[in-house]
Every structure is written in structure tokens, then in C-alpha cells.
Write a protein that holds these residues in place. Sequence first.
Motif, mmCIF file in Angstrom:
data_model
loop_
_atom_site.group_PDB
_atom_site.id
_atom_site.type_symbol
_atom_site.label_atom_id
_atom_site.label_comp_id
_atom_site.label_asym_id
_atom_site.label_seq_id
_atom_site.Cartn_x
_atom_site.Cartn_y
_atom_site.Cartn_z
ATOM 1 N N GLN A 298 0.855 -1.235 -0.082
ATOM 2 C CA GLN A 298 -0.108 -0.028 0.038
ATOM 3 C C GLN A 298 0.842 1.204 0.034
ATOM 4 N N ASN A 299 1.959 1.127 0.819
ATOM 5 C CA ASN A 299 2.952 2.538 0.847
ATOM 6 C C ASN A 299 3.407 2.720 -0.573
ATOM 7 N N VAL A 300 3.701 1.609 -1.300
ATOM 8 C CA VAL A 300 4.423 1.638 -2.642
ATOM 9 C C VAL A 300 3.434 2.294 -3.444
ATOM 10 N N ALA A 301 2.321 1.630 -3.473
ATOM 11 C CA ALA A 301 0.987 2.133 -4.367
ATOM 12 C C ALA A 301 0.760 3.781 -4.299
ATOM 13 N N ASP A 302 0.652 4.162 -2.830
ATOM 14 C CA ASP A 302 0.381 5.485 -2.273
ATOM 15 C C ASP A 302 1.681 6.405 -2.921
ATOM 16 N N LEU A 303 2.851 6.155 -2.720
ATOM 17 C CA LEU A 303 3.839 6.601 -3.242
ATOM 18 C C LEU A 303 4.051 7.056 -4.900
ATOM 19 N N THR A 304 3.688 5.848 -5.403
ATOM 20 C CA THR A 304 3.500 5.974 -6.810
ATOM 21 C C THR A 304 2.375 6.779 -7.502
ATOM 22 N N THR A 305 1.191 6.875 -6.712
ATOM 23 C CA THR A 305 -0.022 7.591 -7.014
ATOM 24 C C THR A 305 0.448 9.097 -6.759
ATOM 25 N N VAL A 306 1.172 9.408 -5.878
ATOM 26 C CA VAL A 306 1.621 10.941 -5.592
ATOM 27 C C VAL A 306 2.586 11.062 -6.542
ATOM 28 N N LEU A 307 3.678 10.338 -7.171
ATOM 29 C CA LEU A 307 4.716 10.635 -8.064
ATOM 30 C C LEU A 307 4.070 10.788 -9.409
ATOM 31 N N ARG A 308 3.229 10.037 -9.650
ATOM 32 C CA ARG A 308 2.375 10.447 -11.010
ATOM 33 C C ARG A 308 1.652 11.622 -10.972
ATOM 34 N N GLU A 309 0.810 11.870 -9.935
ATOM 35 C CA GLU A 309 0.408 13.307 -9.887
ATOM 36 C C GLU A 309 1.173 14.542 -9.986
ATOM 37 N N LEU A 310 2.281 14.426 -9.246
ATOM 38 C CA LEU A 310 3.292 15.495 -9.387
ATOM 39 C C LEU A 310 4.006 15.479 -10.682
ATOM 40 N N THR A 311 4.216 14.358 -11.393
ATOM 41 C CA THR A 311 4.804 14.188 -12.840
ATOM 42 C C THR A 311 3.544 15.085 -13.609
ATOM 43 N N LYS A 312 2.379 14.823 -13.480
ATOM 44 C CA LYS A 312 1.347 15.277 -14.688
ATOM 45 C C LYS A 312 1.111 16.900 -14.130
ATOM 46 N N GLY B 160 4.058 18.570 -13.884
ATOM 47 C CA GLY B 160 5.071 19.152 -14.405
ATOM 48 C C GLY B 160 6.309 18.813 -13.704
ATOM 49 N N TYR B 161 6.130 18.301 -12.427
ATOM 50 C CA TYR B 161 7.298 18.294 -11.710
ATOM 51 C C TYR B 161 8.166 16.935 -12.180
ATOM 52 N N GLY B 162 9.632 16.767 -12.380
ATOM 53 C CA GLY B 162 10.260 15.633 -12.473
ATOM 54 C C GLY B 162 11.244 15.148 -11.423
ATOM 55 N N PHE B 163 11.386 13.940 -11.809
ATOM 56 C CA PHE B 163 12.319 13.195 -10.664
ATOM 57 C C PHE B 163 13.117 12.335 -11.332
ATOM 58 N N GLU B 164 14.576 12.370 -10.595
ATOM 59 C CA GLU B 164 15.565 11.721 -11.072
ATOM 60 C C GLU B 164 15.492 10.342 -10.384
ATOM 61 N N SER B 165 15.827 9.163 -11.075
ATOM 62 C CA SER B 165 15.706 8.005 -10.721
ATOM 63 C C SER B 165 16.251 7.798 -9.336
ATOM 64 N N GLU B 166 17.610 8.381 -9.105
ATOM 65 C CA GLU B 166 18.166 8.220 -7.545
ATOM 66 C C GLU B 166 17.281 8.535 -6.627
ATOM 67 N N ALA B 167 16.679 9.786 -6.802
ATOM 68 C CA ALA B 167 15.646 10.445 -5.765
ATOM 69 C C ALA B 167 14.491 9.416 -5.242
ATOM 70 N N PRO C 208 -3.060 -0.976 -11.196
ATOM 71 C CA PRO C 208 -1.973 -0.191 -11.233
ATOM 72 C C PRO C 208 -1.443 0.352 -12.661
ATOM 73 N N GLU C 209 -0.855 1.544 -12.790
ATOM 74 C CA GLU C 209 -0.068 1.617 -13.956
ATOM 75 C C GLU C 209 1.125 1.044 -14.124
ATOM 76 N N PRO C 210 1.488 0.512 -15.311
ATOM 77 C CA PRO C 210 2.953 -0.180 -15.029
ATOM 78 C C PRO C 210 4.033 0.813 -15.126
ATOM 79 N N GLU C 211 4.032 1.759 -15.758
ATOM 80 C CA GLU C 211 5.198 2.760 -15.669
ATOM 81 C C GLU C 211 5.208 4.072 -14.854
ATOM 82 N N LEU C 212 6.168 4.604 -14.484
ATOM 83 C CA LEU C 212 6.325 5.733 -13.709
ATOM 84 C C LEU C 212 7.375 6.424 -14.546
ATOM 85 N N ILE C 213 7.290 7.652 -15.312
ATOM 86 C CA ILE C 213 8.288 8.105 -16.091
ATOM 87 C C ILE C 213 9.053 9.071 -15.064
#
Length: 173
Positions: free
Chosen positions: A106-120, A122-129, A158-163
Motif C-alpha cells: 500500500q505504501n508503494v501504491a500511495d507513493l506511486t500515485t503521488v509521484l504520478r500526480e506530481l509528474t502530471k 510538471g514536476y520531474g524526478f531523477e531515478s536516484e531520488a 496499477p499503471e505499469p510505468e512511472l516516467i
Amino acid sequence: MLSIKAGKISSATLLRKLSNYSKKNRLYKAFRELGRVVRTVFLLEYISDLELRQQITATTNKAEAYNGFSKWLFFGGESVIADNDPEEQEKAIKYNDLVANAIIFQNVADLTTVLRELTKEGYGFESEAVAALSPYMTSHIKRFGDYIIDMDNTPEPPEPELILLEPPSEMMV
């Protein structure tokens, strides 16, 4: 002395010889010394290889983080299993692991959802972060709270990819 008849030795004989910890047993001594050589070679590699030390430390830290998370989740008794029945002990450990894995998922699903929303947005994230994020968060969990399970509420698939942003070229080795 280990005797070999017609080029064959029974596995039972070999196991009996290997399980004998007598200091007189030459096979035991040979394997003990071989073990010491292997350990010494590994320690020399460990001392001389910074990357190996970093990898071992990182892996150990991940295992310890999971153990700490699992211990935090253990309900009552500060991770002490009071029952002397091995089956009950195994159940307690497996149930705790099941709860830990469900919360990690559930934590990973929640983190992924938040990262996807932030990506939409316009925020970007590096793989290391993203790799530095931990699924072992506990601050949002009511450990002894009331939980309602709604079996009719089907979660979104779940969406398979996080850009992620590619790291700058000067950071690539």
C-alpha cells in the motif's frame, strides 16, 4: 581415513565423515581450513573493494529497515513471542510478515500515485531520488486503530510505468 571402493563412496559415509567434528578427522580439518581460506579471501576482497563494501552495507541496511518495520508492526509484547509451541510461533511470524507486506504494498501504491500526480503537474524526478524513497513508512499508520474493510471497493489497477527524468549526462558514469 576415507576409503573409496571401486571409485565410489556412499553418500551416507561421506555425510557421516563430514558431520564428525573430531579434530582427528582429516577430512573435517581439510574443510575447516578451506573455509578459513575462503573467509580470508573474502575479507581481503571486502577490504580492498569500496564498491563491494557499499553494496553489502546498502543491502544490510535494507534488511535491517525491514526488520525494524516488521518489529514496529508486531502487535503487543514488543516482538516477543510468548508461546512455546513452534507452530504458533511460526503463525505469529508469518501473520506479521503478511501484514508488513500488505502495508509495504500500500505504501508503494500511495507513493506511486503521488509521484504520478506530481509528474502530471510538471514536476520531474531523477531515478536516484525515487530509489531513495522507502516503503517502510509508519507515521501515517494507526497501529492499534479501527479499520473498516470494504470488499465492494475495487481499487484502480496499477499503471505499469512511472516516467522519470534521465539523470544529467555529467552524472552518468
